[in-house]
Design a protein around this motif. Structure first.
Motif: not given
Length: 145
Positions: A46-71
């Motif tokens: 539920g917690y969203r972070v304004p990142m610019g370019l109209g994108m507001n990913p949730s902290v969960n989205d950021i976590y899974y992005f970083l997890a997939r980046t590791f892979t």
């Protein structure tokens, strides 16, 4: 790839790819969540972070992005190493230089896993680092010329 002098280098590369696969399996396995974990998951979703370019990913989205980046990173580095080892035109001195770079980045990853006290990547890093370092031993160099 399995020529003398390249076997340990190739083994380390395969271990990197296997680590990527294990990491992917770990991030997709949900298991049963305790009430505290469910609350945390709801909060991070539920917690969203304004990142610019109209994108507001949730902290969960950021976590899974970083997890997939590791892979992706581990799989890509393992694949690049395998391709270098499998190419007969790759001189042994190039493999040694790449091996040193592998020792540095895997060592940094190992330290990070130790600092944050996360056993699965720590164990993987120790195993990979030992194989990478073994591939750099002088007895291995004779066959890489």
């Amino acid at each position: 790839m399995w020529q003398p002098g390249r076997r340990l280098f190739s083994t380390a590369a395969i271990l990197m790819i296997l680590t990527a696969a294990a990491h992917t399996a770990g991030t997709f396995s949900s298991g049963s969540q305790s009430p505290t974990e469910q609350q945390l998951n709801a909060a991070t979703s539920g917690y969203r972070v304004p990142m610019g370019l109209g994108m507001n990913p949730s902290v969960n989205d950021i976590y899974y992005f970083l997890a997939r980046t590791f892979t992706i990173s581990f799989a890509a580095l393992g694949l690049i190493n395998l391709l270098l080892a499998a190419t007969p035109e790759t001189p042994g001195r190039v493999l040694r230089r790449v091996g040193r770079a592998n020792a540095l980045w895997v060592g940094a990853f190992l330290i990070l896993a130790w600092i944050y006290r996360i056993p699965p990547p720590l164990i993987s890093a120790v195993v990979i680092e030992l194989v990478v370092l073994a591939s750099l031993l002088p007895s291995q160099r004779r066959d890489q010329r």
